[in-house]
Design an enzyme around this catalytic site. Structure first.
Site, mmCIF file in Angstrom:
data_model
loop_
_atom_site.group_PDB
_atom_site.id
_atom_site.type_symbol
_atom_site.label_atom_id
_atom_site.label_comp_id
_atom_site.label_asym_id
_atom_site.label_seq_id
_atom_site.Cartn_x
_atom_site.Cartn_y
_atom_site.Cartn_z
ATOM 1 N N HIS A 48 -2.653 10.260 4.746
ATOM 2 C CA HIS A 48 -3.343 8.958 4.687
ATOM 3 C C HIS A 48 -4.760 9.146 5.222
ATOM 4 C CE1 HIS A 48 -4.121 4.680 5.187
ATOM 5 N NE2 HIS A 48 -2.980 4.410 4.559
ATOM 6 N N CYS A 100 0.861 -1.183 0.000
ATOM 7 C CA CYS A 100 0.000 0.000 0.000
ATOM 8 C C CYS A 100 0.893 1.227 0.000
ATOM 9 C CB CYS A 100 -0.969 -0.025 1.182
ATOM 10 S SG CYS A 100 -0.161 0.015 2.789
#
Length: 662
Positions: free
Chosen positions: A565, A28
């Protein structure tokens, strides 16, 4: 020079218990996500103490090795060193988003596929050209062993091009490279090549149409339109892409204990028949249609046909559909004794190397200059693949300019009425093919020579006049970035980071994720957002985007590297509720919209929307200070970044107050 991650990859593989202990690995924004067969075999302490690994986290059934911004490069190295079957079982389900146009994607794909074989292509072209030249001057007999061996050395990479492309294309599609090699080998296998010229005709497919094709064999009763795939490009690329889809599918359900040999069997048994029955014929028919159209245009006007053929020839070669033209030429030579169509293209190579010579003069990039010089000499002998794939095509505009110059060369040949009387060689060695064996027509041969000279000059001048700014764009961007980062005595500059969201500021330590709360990823803060619009917190460049939209990476004009994020574990939403509004490489100003996200949908799915804003290169700064607390609005000052030099001066002043007197 690109950083080498091989050693780190080997250490990580050892730390997780080896390749055989891996069921699946993805990545990720910041971490490698392993699904291990036996987690007890992993060595947490060794990995945590490895330079390049931030920390290790066990969550959501995954063994997560946190890397940081370099995770994509480390991921590729892990695939390579672990001999893991890229794409399927180890597919990157959270990779960088590619928002470029289809044409840009196609150019990047083709250029990337050819990059690794440019050296052998150049070498083969030079060797082959020299051997043909020696034979033309009478220095070597074409029947001699020396000629045959040297010609084979030069020609082999072109003949077996599908084999080489099978490997590089498989790498591009994250497929087992040896399966890709096998696909290319089958396409050039002697029996397959022989079928294309077999005298056994079982019937004609699409009889009476422009796509009429003789059937020489069948597969399970299905007619197969055979052709020679040696020296082709598009069929093997399409075949390997299709094969990668099959391989990834097979990897998902074939039991691990038999996967090593069963997956290749499934992949090849499905891929190759489909290639021979469908993919190959389609490229053949496209080429045949182009050949028929160009023959009709030539009947209307040789000059117009020359302009069109010269302009599109390199594009046809790139996609491997030029064989239809070659087929028309072969038929014309057999029935008429000459062919006017293919002869329009033989001097396009000099348009290409005219552009390349100009680029050699213009570039400041040592690597490009070295590659371009090799490509230029190869192009002198008519082999332009290194020039196209390694120099002009990746820069787009220079390639277009070479096509324009190629159009001029084709128009000149058409105007002189030059014709081929045999299948031509390459470049200057194609000139003898324009000599009529029943009596040379001087004007036709002169026309070809004039076309070559004009193509070279026009290509050179077009690049000098219109192509310079496209030569070193990427190189100049990298240099500018280096200069920006090295400003102020070689350290990053101080900076202010503003809030990218409306919401409530939360200390990073309170984030429910060990990687962020520990500060392992860097210093910063988090925000509990009250709306679903993420904006740029700095002036700078977007350096990372993700298909899932849950995160974004930025680099400020002062050298700060930021990771934002949105939520925790929101990668699992696979992009649902997220919309990325910018592209990788795009320049942004503070306040510009970056990502839209649906707060309600994310919460309803069971995920928190707490959003960390982290300075991943915090160590490059003397101090990262939180400025805002409580409620903030987008654009409010959030963090203050002090450069190393400023922080050191502050410490010196505290230790020696008398310095302030100056």
């Amino acid at each position: 020079m690109a950083k080498n991650y091989t050693a780190l990859a080997k250490t990580i593989l050892k730390g997780v218990g080896g390749s055989k202990n891996i069921n699946n690995v993805t990545h990720c924004t910041t971490r490698l996500r392993f699904k291990l067969k036996d987690v007890s075999k992993a060595n947490d302490d060794d990995l945590k103490n490895t330079d390049g690994v931030v920390t290790v986290v066990k969550a959501a059934g995954q063994y997560q090795v946190v890397i940081g911004n370099e995770v994509a490069d480390v991921y590729e190295a892990v695939l390579k060193e672990g001999h893991l079957p890229g794409g399927g079982e180890v597919a990157d389900d959270d990779g960088e988003e590619d928002d470029t146009s289809f044409m840009n994607k196609a150019i990047a794909l083709i250029s990337g596929i050819f990059t690794d074989i440019l050296g052998p292509l150049s070498a083969g072209g030079i060797i082959k050209g020299l051997v043909v030249m020696f034979a033309a001057f009478g220095w070597l007999s074409t029947r001699s062993g020396t000629y045959q061996i040297l010609y084979s050395i030069g020609d082999s990479i072109f003949y077996f091009l599908p084999v080489f492309l099978g490997v590089t294309t498989a790498r591009r599609f994250r497929m087992n490279q040896f399966i890709g090699l096998a696909i290319g080998a089958v396409l050039t296998y002697p029996n397959i090549v022989a079928l294309a010229s077999s005298k056994t005709v079982l019937g004609t497919l699409f009889k009476g149409t422009a796509f009429a094709s003789e059937i020489h064999t069948t597969f399970l009763g299905i007619p197969v339109v055979t052709m020679s795939y040696t020296s082709t490009v598009l069929p093997v690329i399409a075949a390997v892409w299709f094969g990668s889809v099959i391989e990834h599918w097979a990897n998902r359900w074939v039991p691990t204990v038999i996967k090593t040999f069963i997956v290749p069997v499934i992949t090849m048994v499905i891929t190759l028949p489909v290639t021979l029955i469908v993919i190959g014929p389609i490229t053949t028919w496209v080429g045949d249609a182009i050949g028929a159209v160009m023959a009709a245009v030539y009947g209307f006007s040789p000059i117009v046909a020359g302009i069109l053929m010269g302009a599109v020839w390199q594009i046809l070669v790139i996609f491997g559909v030029h064989w239809g033209i070659v087929a028309v030429t072969t038929a014309d030579l057999a029935s008429l004794g000459y062919d006017p169509i293919l002869g329009l293209t033989c001097m396009v190579c000099y348009a290409q190397i005219g552009v390349v010579l100009a680029i050699i003069r213009q570039t400041k990039d040592p690597s490009l200059k070295k590659n371009a010089i090799g490509a230029f000499f190869s192009g002198l002998f008519g082999v332009t693949e290194p020039s196209i794939y390694g120099v002009t095509l990746p820069r787009k505009v220079p390639f277009v300019l070479s096509c324009i110059a190629g159009a001029v060369s084709g128009g000149v040949i058409g105007a002189f009425g030059s014709r081929l009387y045999m299948l031509p060689s390459m470049g200057v060695f194609a000139i003898p093919a324009y000599v009529n064996p029943d009596g040379m027509v001087v004007i036709q041969v002169v026309g070809v020579i004039v076309a070559a000279v004009i193509a070279f000059i026009v290509g050179f001048l077009l690049q000098i006049l219109f192509g310079k700014k496209y030569v070193d764009q990427e190189f100049n961007e990298k240099q500018a970035q280096k200069e920006a980062i090295l400003a102020d005595g070689g350290a990053v500059q101080g900076a202010t980071v503003v809030s990218p969201l409306d919401g409530t500021v939360i200390p990073l330590a309170e984030v429910d994720d060990e990687v962020f709360s520990s500060g392992a990823m860097g210093q910063g803060v988090a925000i509990e957002p009250t709306n679903g619009l993420l904006c740029a917190p700095v002036d700078g460049q977007v350096v990372m985007t993700f298909a899932t939209g849950h995160a974004i990476g930025l680099k400020s004009s002062q050298g700060a590297e930021l990771l934002i994020h949105i939520g925790m574990d929101t990668v699992n939403l696979q992009g649902k509720g997220f919309e990325t509004l910018v592209q990788k490489g795009q320049m942004v100003s503070a306040g510009d919209p970056l990502v839209k996200f649906d707060l309600a949908a994310i919460k309803e799915a069971g995920y928190t929307v707490t959003t960390p804003i982290v300075i991943t290169n915090s160590k490059d700064f003397g101090k990262v200070s939180q400025v805002a607390t409580g409620e903030v609005k987008t654009g409010d000052k959030l963090l203050d970044l002090q450069p190393q030099a400023v922080d050191q001066l502050t410490q010196d002043l505290v230790a020696n107050p008398q310095l302030n007197a100056n």
